[in-house]
Design an enzyme around this catalytic site. Structure first.
Site, PDB file in Angstrom:
ATOM      1  N   CYS A 195       0.818  -1.214   0.000  1.00  0.00           N
ATOM      2  CA  CYS A 195       0.000   0.000   0.000  1.00  0.00           C
ATOM      3  C   CYS A 195       0.850   1.261   0.000  1.00  0.00           C
ATOM      4  O   CYS A 195       0.383   2.328  -0.382  1.00  0.00           O
ATOM      5  CB  CYS A 195      -0.962   0.010   1.183  1.00  0.00           C
ATOM      6  SG  CYS A 195      -0.155   0.006   2.789  1.00  0.00           S
TER       7      CYS A 195
ATOM      8  N   GLU B  57       8.001  -1.196  11.249  1.00  0.00           N
ATOM      9  CA  GLU B  57       6.779  -1.950  10.929  1.00  0.00           C
ATOM     10  C   GLU B  57       7.126  -3.370  10.495  1.00  0.00           C
ATOM     11  O   GLU B  57       8.070  -3.584   9.730  1.00  0.00           O
ATOM     12  CB  GLU B  57       6.030  -1.199   9.817  1.00  0.00           C
ATOM     13  CG  GLU B  57       4.813  -1.911   9.291  1.00  0.00           C
ATOM     14  CD  GLU B  57       4.971  -2.329   7.841  1.00  0.00           C
ATOM     15  OE1 GLU B  57       4.334  -3.325   7.475  1.00  0.00           O
ATOM     16  OE2 GLU B  57       5.735  -1.689   7.097  1.00  0.00           O
TER      17      GLU B  57
ATOM     18  N   GLN C 226       5.901  -9.274   3.286  1.00  0.00           N
ATOM     19  CA  GLN C 226       5.672  -8.839   1.907  1.00  0.00           C
ATOM     20  C   GLN C 226       6.910  -9.052   1.038  1.00  0.00           C
ATOM     21  O   GLN C 226       6.789  -9.384  -0.137  1.00  0.00           O
ATOM     22  CB  GLN C 226       5.243  -7.366   1.907  1.00  0.00           C
ATOM     23  CG  GLN C 226       3.849  -7.176   2.518  1.00  0.00           C
ATOM     24  CD  GLN C 226       3.553  -5.729   2.900  1.00  0.00           C
ATOM     25  OE1 GLN C 226       4.452  -4.947   3.198  1.00  0.00           O
ATOM     26  NE2 GLN C 226       2.272  -5.379   2.908  1.00  0.00           N
TER      27      GLN C 226
ATOM     28  N   GLY D  28     -13.652  -5.788   4.798  1.00  0.00           N
ATOM     29  CA  GLY D  28     -12.473  -6.616   4.553  1.00  0.00           C
ATOM     30  C   GLY D  28     -12.169  -7.455   5.777  1.00  0.00           C
ATOM     31  O   GLY D  28     -12.493  -7.061   6.910  1.00  0.00           O
TER      32      GLY D  28
ATOM     33  N   GLY E 253      -8.958  -9.384   5.987  1.00  0.00           N
ATOM     34  CA  GLY E 253      -7.586  -9.871   5.854  1.00  0.00           C
ATOM     35  C   GLY E 253      -6.733  -9.490   7.042  1.00  0.00           C
ATOM     36  O   GLY E 253      -7.237  -9.157   8.127  1.00  0.00           O
TER      37      GLY E 253
END
Length: 430
Positions: A50, A114, A120, A189, A191
């Site tokens: 994102c 983070e 990812q 959502g 997820g």
């Protein structure tokens, strides 16, 4: 071969540009195939989140390879080259390597430290392998970056209490809606981002939460993880009714088009009802035109920066500790990368010595006679192999460890001359 990264992030491009360049998982195979079809791109991996899109490449000509990636991005996102270039960053060689290490460690994230980015990067590595984009060099680099990310999280405290995009959204909601625990909250959502949202919303006070998802099973599964919190679930078929009955809505679906806009909300939103929308998806789930409705207040991922800034300072010292670890991982990769230059020389030297060993062994065995040779061949074979390996060991280790490029080239040239080896590939044609 050269390594390069071309990309954009929350630091260089606003969300309306990032969403145009977002490459969802289902489109990764086609994107990798397109990129590897260019003449100067040998390997490629794609990291799309994102807050960033990065394309890592191995190329025989850095300038040409980078130009081909930019051309692809312009065509894919339908963004004119002149407009696109002002948002891109381009890093080459060791800068590109260090950047990927920093990304994996969470040091380049909107939220410093983070943790989601490491997963990812692993996902990008897996997709690159699956779709034949990642070869020998990127495979090693991505593995080293994942190792670096793990080291930073285990050997420093940067991840302790580190907030995610979801927790920053929850904090922003608490700032904008002081009595959030008394409001009706809807999450679109189910997820990982939705799970983190629920976790942070419930961390201090009980909340009235409804989760809507395309499939009810996923929503129920998420609600079950917070058994006792009284979370309601439903499908996106009831989205407008549920949204209009809510005070605060978080959107984090994988839709590549807005699922909420003015045309949908205006006819059904109750008169006098104020609605707060927090969209943490890229591409965005909420169209910008909802802000034209006086009763609707919408925020997106770029609005999280002020909240995140409050949490950054305490992590900056930890980030400096992490940088020292990353330097070690970069140097480890660079040592391996530099050693690739020596593969041809080492292979040629070993082949020549092995041919001599086999030739002399055959002569010795024939002189010893069949009976003696048959009984002792394995022992003699092992003896000669051991001698060869011990003789070759130090030259090979020293050659691989040589960090000075010119000194390494000179050493390889000397070995080729002394042992009359086949010329180095770049010397064959003068």
């Amino acid at each position: 071969m050269n390594i390069a990264v071309v990309g954009l992030s929350h630091k260089t491009a606003p969300v309306e540009v990032r969403e145009k360049l977002s490459i969802p998982t289902q489109q990764t195979a086609e994107a990798i195939a397109h990129l590897t079809s260019y003449p100067h791109i040998e390997e490629v991996s794609i990291l799309s989140t994102c807050n960033r899109l990065e394309i890592h490449i191995v190329t025989d000509q850095a300038d040409q390879g980078v130009r081909e990636v930019i051309q692809f991005l312009s065509e894919y996102g339908k963004v004119p080259l002149a407009e696109l270039r002002e948002h891109l960053f381009i890093l080459l060689h060791q800068d590109a390597i260090m950047h990927l290490m920093r990304v994996s460690a969470g040091l380049d994230s909107l939220v410093l430290g983070e943790g989601q980015i490491l997963a990812q990067v692993k996902h990008a590595h897996k997709l690159g392998q699956q779709h034949n984009g990642v070869g020998r060099i990127l495979n090693r680099l991505l593995k080293q970056a994942i190792t670096a990310g793990k080291r930073v999280r285990t050997e420093t405290s940067i991840g302790t209490g580190a907030v995610s995009i979801s927790s920053a959204a929850a904090e922003l909601a608490k700032l904008k809606v002081p009595d959030l625990e008394a409001k009706r909250i809807c999450i679109l959502g189910a997820g990982k981002m939705a799970r983190l949202l629920v976790q942070h919303l419930l961390s201090k006070d009980p909340c009235q939460i409804t989760i809507l998802n395309r499939s009810i099973g996923r929503a129920d599964e998420l609600a079950a993880q917070f058994n006792g919190a009284g979370i309601q679930t439903g499908t996106l078929d009831t989205m407008l009714d549920t949204v209009c009955a809510s005070d605060v809505v978080f959107t984090c679906t994988s839709s590549i088009e807005p699922i909420l806009d003015r045309a949908k909300l205006e006819p059904v939103l109750p008169s006098g009802h104020t609605l707060m929308l927090f969209d943490i998806s890229v591409p965005r789930n909420v169209h910008t035109d909802v802000n034209e409705l006086t009763a609707v207040h919408a925020f997106n991922v770029d609005d999280l920066k002020a909240v995140v800034a409050q949490n950054q300072e305490s992590r900056r010292q930890m980030a400096m500790e992490a940088e020292a670890l990353l330097e070690e991982e970069v140097e480890a990769f660079m040592d391996w990368w530099r050693s690739l230059d020596t593969v041809f020389t080492i292979s040629s030297l070993r082949s020549k010595i092995e041919a001599i060993r086999e030739q002399e062994l055959e002569k010795a065995l024939s002189r010893l006679g069949n009976e003696f040779a048959g009984k002792n061949q394995e022992v003699i074979e092992a003896l000669t192999r051991g001698i060869v390996n011990k003789i070759l060991h130090d030259p090979m280790v020293q050659l691989r460890a040589q960090r000075d490029i010119e000194a390494r080239k000179q050493a390889m040239h000397t070995l080729h001359t002394l042992f009359d080896l086949e010329p180095l590939p770049n010397e064959k044609f003068g």
